[in-house]
Design an enzyme around this catalytic site. Structure first.
Site, PDB file in Angstrom:
ATOM      1  N   HIS A  62       0.857  -1.194   0.000  1.00 54.54           N
ATOM      2  CA  HIS A  62       0.000   0.000   0.000  1.00 54.54           C
ATOM      3  C   HIS A  62       0.890   1.239   0.000  1.00 54.54           C
ATOM      4  CE1 HIS A  62      -2.588   3.193   1.567  1.00 54.54           C
ATOM      5  NE2 HIS A  62      -3.568   2.524   0.977  1.00 54.54           N
ATOM      6  N   GLU A 103      -3.363   2.265  -7.346  1.00 54.89           N
ATOM      7  CA  GLU A 103      -3.708   3.367  -6.449  1.00 54.89           C
ATOM      8  C   GLU A 103      -2.664   4.473  -6.611  1.00 54.89           C
ATOM      9  OE1 GLU A 103      -6.228   1.976  -2.932  1.00 54.89           O
ATOM     10  OE2 GLU A 103      -4.178   1.440  -2.428  1.00 54.89           O
ATOM     11  N   GLY A 131      -6.375   9.221   0.027  1.00 48.33           N
ATOM     12  CA  GLY A 131      -6.498   9.845   1.342  1.00 48.33           C
ATOM     13  C   GLY A 131      -7.098  11.241   1.329  1.00 48.33           C
ATOM     14  N   SER A 134      -9.539   7.863  -3.427  1.00 48.02           N
ATOM     15  CA  SER A 134     -10.657   8.810  -3.344  1.00 48.02           C
ATOM     16  C   SER A 134     -11.883   8.381  -4.153  1.00 48.02           C
ATOM     17  CB  SER A 134     -10.201  10.216  -3.764  1.00 48.02           C
ATOM     18  OG  SER A 134      -9.237  10.702  -2.853  1.00 48.02           O
TER      19      SER A 134
END
Ligand code: PEP
Length: 273
Positions: A100, A172, A178, A219
């Site tokens: 991640h 991502e 975030g 998002s």
């Protein structure tokens, strides 16, 4: 059934939910989505380590797959603060999230480290969910495609085509994730998913590489979820904030499912004439 006949929808709750919060969330999500045919949808939740034991009991695996947010590549040893594959197997998690953006950019993990984790996850029978994505700086240099290829080619370099059948990928972009993230527009995301799919096909062949699910994360919200899922190369959504209330997650699931079914039907018609 081919893997891409399903939509992949999941959330990573990061370092937010306690045991109580996680159990409540899972119970509610399982109840709200129990009527949806799991041949059409792979639903998964990746909560904090400390919740996993209770989380495993909170929702049946046939409804929600459970994942861990990280894992050490060694089975045991002098690795203070790490959690081993054996420990996660004991709990019964299905998925290991690897690489991640916060692991890479806050904790300093490298592609070499992610490679060891992917191999260890597969060796122990888990689904590795390898997260990849470029930073804003890399995007501005025009090297996003190269970065994605590097992350895949190193991260998956030790695995066989047969093992690749169990891998999932999440695209991502770091700049999209975030509270300060800017969501990627659906055209850009689709184009990058195309690069990822081409790379996977070049590594594992069309049959296997083309069947690896590639999820978009960064998002995602109830509005852009619909636009994203309509895109040809987007097989699912990996959602943070917008999925942390079971009702909201259920709302996104219910809105994207019919669009996904339409897309599959359209692709089937195009393929078979
Ligand atoms: C994430 O952290 O992987 C993520 C996609 O978060 P958010 O949806 O909140 O941007």
């Amino acid at each position: 059934m081919k893997r891409l006949d399903k939509i992949y929808l999941g959330t990573n709750t990061k370092m937010y939910k306690t045991i109580k919060d996680t159990v409540e969330f899972l119970e509610k999500l399982a109840g709200l989505t129990a009527d949806i045919d799991r041949n059409l949808m792979e639903l998964f939740v990746i909560p904090s380590f400390t919740t996993l034991y209770h989380a495993k009991k909170a929702a049946p695996e046939r409804l929600i797959k459970l994942g861990a947010q990280n894992m050490c590549w060694e089975d045991e040893g002098q690795f203070t603060g790490e959690i081993s594959p054996i420990m996660l197997k004991e709990i019964g998690v299905n998925i290991i999230e690897i690489g991640h953006s916060e692991r890479r950019h806050v904790m300093g993990e490298t592609d070499e480290i992610e490679k060891k984790k992917v191999s260890a996850a597969l060796r122990h029978g888990f689904i590795p969910l390898l997260c990849i994505g470029e930073t804003m700086e890399q995007k501005n240099y025009g090297i996003s495609d190269e970065i994605l290829r590097i992350q895949l080619k190193i991260g998956l370099s030790e695995i066989t085509a047969d093992q690749a059948k169990n891998v999932w990928i999440a695209y991502e972009p770091v700049w999209a994730i975030g509270v300060n993230g800017i969501p990627a527009d659906e055209g850009y995301a689709n184009e990058k998913h195309g690069v990822i799919k081409d790379t996977l096909i070049s590594m594992f062949g069309r049959e296997i590489g083309g069947d690896i699910p590639v999820l978009y994360g960064g998002s995602v919200n109830p509005q852009n979820a619909l636009k994203l899922i309509k895109e040809e190369n987007i097989d699912g959504l990996f959602i943070g904030r917008s999925a942390w209330q079971a009702e909201n997650f259920n709302g996104i699931i219910r809105s994207v499912l019919p669009l996904f079914m339409e897309k599959k039907k359209r692709e089937g018609v195009e393929k078979h004439g």
